[in-house]
Design an enzyme around this catalytic site. Structure first.
Site, PDB file in Angstrom:
ATOM      1  N   LYS A   1      -4.858 -10.380  21.976  1.00 11.43           N
ATOM      2  CA  LYS A   1      -6.317 -10.286  22.070  1.00 11.43           C
ATOM      3  C   LYS A   1      -6.987 -11.150  21.008  1.00 11.43           C
ATOM      4  O   LYS A   1      -8.036 -11.746  21.249  1.00 11.43           O
ATOM      5  CB  LYS A   1      -6.750  -8.833  21.892  1.00 11.43           C
ATOM      6  CG  LYS A   1      -6.344  -7.910  23.033  1.00 11.43           C
ATOM      7  CD  LYS A   1      -6.794  -6.482  22.746  1.00 11.43           C
ATOM      8  CE  LYS A   1      -6.338  -5.532  23.845  1.00 11.43           C
ATOM      9  NZ  LYS A   1      -6.741  -4.126  23.563  1.00 11.43           N
TER      10      LYS A   1
ATOM     11  N   ASN B   1       5.013  -2.932  12.523  1.00 10.29           N
ATOM     12  CA  ASN B   1       3.994  -3.303  11.553  1.00 10.29           C
ATOM     13  C   ASN B   1       4.510  -3.035  10.136  1.00 10.29           C
ATOM     14  O   ASN B   1       4.681  -1.883   9.740  1.00 10.29           O
ATOM     15  CB  ASN B   1       2.711  -2.491  11.807  1.00 10.29           C
ATOM     16  CG  ASN B   1       1.567  -2.918  10.902  1.00 10.29           C
ATOM     17  OD1 ASN B   1       1.669  -3.892  10.166  1.00 10.29           O
ATOM     18  ND2 ASN B   1       0.470  -2.192  10.963  1.00 10.29           N
TER      19      ASN B   1
ATOM     20  N   HIS C   1      -1.967 -11.270  11.328  1.00  7.26           N
ATOM     21  CA  HIS C   1      -1.483  -9.950  10.931  1.00  7.26           C
ATOM     22  C   HIS C   1      -1.261  -9.150  12.212  1.00  7.26           C
ATOM     23  O   HIS C   1      -2.130  -9.114  13.092  1.00  7.26           O
ATOM     24  CB  HIS C   1      -2.510  -9.256  10.037  1.00  7.26           C
ATOM     25  CG  HIS C   1      -2.218  -7.798   9.853  1.00  7.26           C
ATOM     26  ND1 HIS C   1      -1.055  -7.350   9.290  1.00  7.26           N
ATOM     27  CD2 HIS C   1      -2.932  -6.692  10.197  1.00  7.26           C
ATOM     28  CE1 HIS C   1      -1.062  -6.026   9.273  1.00  7.26           C
ATOM     29  NE2 HIS C   1      -2.184  -5.605   9.823  1.00  7.26           N
TER      30      HIS C   1
ATOM     31  N   CYS D   1      -3.235  -3.644   4.364  1.00  6.45           N
ATOM     32  CA  CYS D   1      -2.281  -4.716   4.685  1.00  6.45           C
ATOM     33  C   CYS D   1      -2.653  -6.061   4.069  1.00  6.45           C
ATOM     34  O   CYS D   1      -2.011  -7.077   4.354  1.00  6.45           O
ATOM     35  CB  CYS D   1      -2.179  -4.876   6.206  1.00  6.45           C
ATOM     36  SG  CYS D   1      -1.781  -3.347   7.068  1.00  6.45           S
TER      37      CYS D   1
ATOM     38  N   GLU E   1       0.834  -1.199   0.000  1.00  4.44           N
ATOM     39  CA  GLU E   1       0.000   0.000   0.000  1.00  4.44           C
ATOM     40  C   GLU E   1       0.870   1.251   0.000  1.00  4.44           C
ATOM     41  O   GLU E   1       0.361   2.375   0.108  1.00  4.44           O
ATOM     42  CB  GLU E   1      -0.931   0.027   1.213  1.00  4.44           C
ATOM     43  CG  GLU E   1      -0.218   0.066   2.554  1.00  4.44           C
ATOM     44  CD  GLU E   1      -1.168   0.283   3.714  1.00  4.44           C
ATOM     45  OE1 GLU E   1      -1.523   1.448   3.960  1.00  4.44           O
ATOM     46  OE2 GLU E   1      -1.558  -0.706   4.363  1.00  4.44           O
TER      47      GLU E   1
ATOM     48  N   SER F   1      -7.218  -2.959   6.457  1.00  4.58           N
ATOM     49  CA  SER F   1      -8.263  -1.986   6.756  1.00  4.58           C
ATOM     50  C   SER F   1      -9.032  -1.597   5.512  1.00  4.58           C
ATOM     51  O   SER F   1      -8.545  -1.682   4.397  1.00  4.58           O
ATOM     52  CB  SER F   1      -7.642  -0.746   7.400  1.00  4.58           C
ATOM     53  OG  SER F   1      -7.152  -1.029   8.683  1.00  4.58           O
TER      54      SER F   1
END
Length: 414
Positions: free
Chosen positions: A222, A289, A213, A84, A50, A322
């Site tokens: 989480k 990231n 990811h 991503c 991206e 996203s």
């Protein structure tokens, strides 16, 4: 904020000598050299990124310089873009090409990478930089299973509407909610299809490792506990859930930020996380990231930090971009993965990195911001600091054409 709040350790970044073209050039060329791949034997090459430095010209076209000497201009594939998720889209397309009547017997390469930078503020620590190249071919040690699920939706959790800036617009809370919602949907659909295709229920017990990811490590923690929460709701698996029954009737939309629920399932999943997820999180915690390459840096991390050949093991991967696009899929290991780990030499590469003060990092970002998309420009960063074999930007001319060179590799002395 960085180590405790995000669960990260280090962040990779580049100066003005490297851009998305150069890091992908480095990744692909090093892959072909390490595995002794003849450039003429590549029939498909796709780029997941991206990081945009040209609104028309694809990164893939720049990578064709690596094939010109061999005379191979017959290489299918192009760039894939959605936050991503581009690397996963490229991987699926490469496999589909090899399974189609268009396949001519040659190999495919997928390179997934980005330069993730943010404006000053709370999001800046979630940046990173890197590229991962994958060689796709028959009789591979890692085989993509049939079971796969996808969830896509139109949301504005993270996007880049300003073409004159590298920095994204981010709604942090919405992005976390979208990630977890996509994870729920992908996991439940994956479980449904797995049962239909294999005649047995799927739970966390059905896979040996899970790779996510990784925008930052706390979200990965989480995410795994979220899968355990779904097993709880679906009443599957071997875990005893008697102590968390009070959470069964909580409306799903209220579970994403329920602190009590989150703590309960993080605690319950802790032991499984250490075994099934933590090894794949080591490299992403070191790189930050890297967007499209994040998931595949997790795969490389697992192979590099677990002393196992992995034969017969199932790896489940969750890819998220996203906007949003997401998929869950799995790989089965058919032969030893140790040669891949040895060839990658991840630990040695990490130990050889140059560490700089955060203040210098901020100054470099300010300089990048000033020079972003500049024409008639020659970078000022030192080539000496680059790894041998790294491609770097030489100049951008008056017509915004970019020119690259490669730092010479060290020759072993006999």
């Amino acid at each position: 904020k960085y180590t405790l709040g995000l669960g990260q350790e280090n962040m990779s970044f580049v100066g003005d000598r490297e851009d998305i073209n150069s890091i992908c050039l480095s990744a692909v060329q090093n892959l072909m050299e390490k595995y002794n791949v003849n450039p003429r034997n590549i029939g498909w090459l796709g780029v997941g990124t991206e990081t945009i430095i040209d609104k028309s010209k694809a990164v893939k076209t720049t990578l064709m310089d690596l094939f010109s000497e061999s005379g191979n201009y017959d290489v299918e594939g192009i760039d894939f873009k959605n936050a991503c998720y581009g690397g996963t889209a490229a991987l699926f397309s490469a496999v589909q090409w090899m399974e189609s009547r268009s396949w001519d017997g040659r190999l495919a390469i997928v390179v997934a990478g980005d330069i993730a930078v943010y404006a000053a503020g709370n999001a800046r620590p979630t940046g990173g930089c890197g590229a991962v190249a994958l060689l796709i071919g028959p009789d591979a040690p890692l085989v993509l299973e049939k079971t796969k699920s996808t969830y896509m939706e139109n949301v504005y959790d993270f996007y880049k509407p300003q073409p004159t800036s590298e920095y994204p617009t981010v709604d942090g809370k919405l992005s976390v909610e979208c990630y977890l919602k996509a994870l729920d949907n992908c996991y439940n659909l994956y479980c449904k299809r797995f049962e239909a295709q294999n005649g047995t229920q799927f739970s966390l017990d059905s896979a040996d490792y899970f790779i996510f990811h990784s925008p930052y490590n706390k979200l990965v923690q989480k995410s795994f506990s979220r899968l355990m929460f779904n097993d709880f709701l679906n009443r599957v698996g071997k875990t005893d859930f008697s102590d968390v029954e009070s959470f069964r009737d909580v409306p799903i939309e209220k579970t994403y930020f329920d602190r009590d629920l989150e703590k309960a399932f993080l605690k319950k999943a802790a032991d499984s996380y250490k075994k099934k997820v933590q090894p794949s999180a080591i490299l992403p915690r070191q790189l930050g990231n890297i967007y499209c390459g994040s998931l595949y840096s997790g795969l490389l991390s697992l192979l590099s930090f677990v002393d196992d050949d992995f034969v017969g093991k199932r790896l489940v991967l969750f890819s998220y971009g996203s906007g949003l696009a997401s998929s869950m899929f799995s790989l089965i290991v058919k032969s030893s993965l140790k040669p891949i780990a040895q060839t990658a030499s991840v630990k040695a590469m990490l130990n050889a990195r140059q560490f700089v003060d955060p203040k210098i990092f901020v100054k470099i970002l300010e300089f990048r911001e000033e020079r972003y998309l500049s024409e008639n420009y020659e970078p000022t960063g030192s080539v000496d600091e680059l790894f041998p074999g790294t491609f770097y930007l030489v100049k951008v001319d008056k017509q915004n054409r970019r020119f690259y060179a490669r730092k010479q590799k060290e020759v072993a002395k006999l």
